[in-house]
Design a protein around this motif. Structure first.
Motif, PDB file in Angstrom:
ATOM      1  N   PRO A  40       0.785  -1.238   0.000  1.00 31.88           N
ATOM      2  CA  PRO A  40       0.000   0.000   0.000  1.00 31.88           C
ATOM      3  C   PRO A  40       0.819   1.292   0.000  1.00 31.88           C
ATOM      4  N   PRO A  41       1.890   1.419   0.801  1.00 29.20           N
ATOM      5  CA  PRO A  41       2.653   2.672   0.742  1.00 29.20           C
ATOM      6  C   PRO A  41       3.280   2.926  -0.634  1.00 29.20           C
ATOM      7  N   ARG A  43       2.055   1.924  -3.495  1.00 34.09           N
ATOM      8  CA  ARG A  43       0.955   2.326  -4.379  1.00 34.09           C
ATOM      9  C   ARG A  43       0.579   3.789  -4.145  1.00 34.09           C
ATOM     10  N   GLU A  44       0.551   4.189  -2.898  1.00 34.49           N
ATOM     11  CA  GLU A  44       0.248   5.596  -2.576  1.00 34.49           C
ATOM     12  C   GLU A  44       1.321   6.522  -3.143  1.00 34.49           C
ATOM     13  N   GLU A  47       0.800   6.879  -6.856  1.00 34.76           N
ATOM     14  CA  GLU A  47      -0.296   7.807  -7.137  1.00 34.76           C
ATOM     15  C   GLU A  47       0.148   9.251  -6.974  1.00 34.76           C
ATOM     16  N   LEU A 157       5.699  10.714  -1.072  1.00 39.83           N
ATOM     17  CA  LEU A 157       4.799  10.645   0.081  1.00 39.83           C
ATOM     18  C   LEU A 157       5.278  11.531   1.211  1.00 39.83           C
TER      19      LEU A 157
END
Length: 181
Positions: A40-41, A43-44, A47, A157
């Motif tokens: 998940p990190p 993928r974030e 994005e 991020l």
């Protein structure tokens, strides 16, 4: 920018394709992230990165670096992501794009890094139209930057490295082993 619906028009060489329809970028990136089983990190971060020209180059570099880990990488992301990065470069001045037809490569030069992507297999694309500059015999002075691919991607991020890496070592072991959470 709504990344879920962002499309690009890929400039094609004359009479090389039957369709000039816009291509949705995110579904192809998502397929590549699924193929490498990105957490998940990551993928974030992907994005967040595709909102910027240098982020597109960093993400393409990261996905290329991960291709060695999987059987038969899904490279459908490559052309749309590089075209998006070149489009964004004209808007955000985050990178310059140079196409070298002799090498069959497109280069992204950011403030901090240089990235090289071989595109000679993507012969239907009009790379001269995609890039800011065409320079036969371009002398790329970059280095292999795939070693730092994940760290550079995670920078989008704005999360410190120690927050997405965890120490898996035993107290008795003098070497440190890290894995992503």
């Amino acid at each position: 920018m709504d990344i879920q619906s962002r499309t690009v028009d890929i400039p094609r060489k004359e009479r090389t394709t039957k369709s000039d329809d816009p291509v949705a970028v995110w579904p192809l990136i998502k397929a590549a992230l699924d193929k490498i089983e990105a957490d998940p990190p990551t993928r974030e971060a992907a994005e967040a990165a595709i909102a910027y020209s240098d982020g597109c180059a960093v993400l393409a570099n990261y996905l290329n670096s991960q291709a060695k880990r999987v059987h038969k990488m899904d490279y459908r992301f490559k052309v749309p992501l590089l075209v998006l990065g070149a489009e964004l470069a004209r808007e955000d001045d985050g990178s310059e794009t140079i196409y070298d037809p002799e090498e069959g490569a497109i280069y992204f030069e950011t403030d901090d890094h240089q990235f090289s992507f071989h595109v000679y297999k993507d012969w239907t694309v009009d790379w001269e139209e995609v890039a800011d500059y065409v320079e036969p015999g371009y002398e790329w002075i970059g280095v292999d930057n795939q070693v730092w691919a994940l760290d550079w991607l995670m920078d989008y991020l704005e999360v410190p490295t120690d927050q997405y890496m965890v120490d898996d070592s035993d107290d008795d072991d003098e070497t440190e082993h890290f894995s992503r959470i």
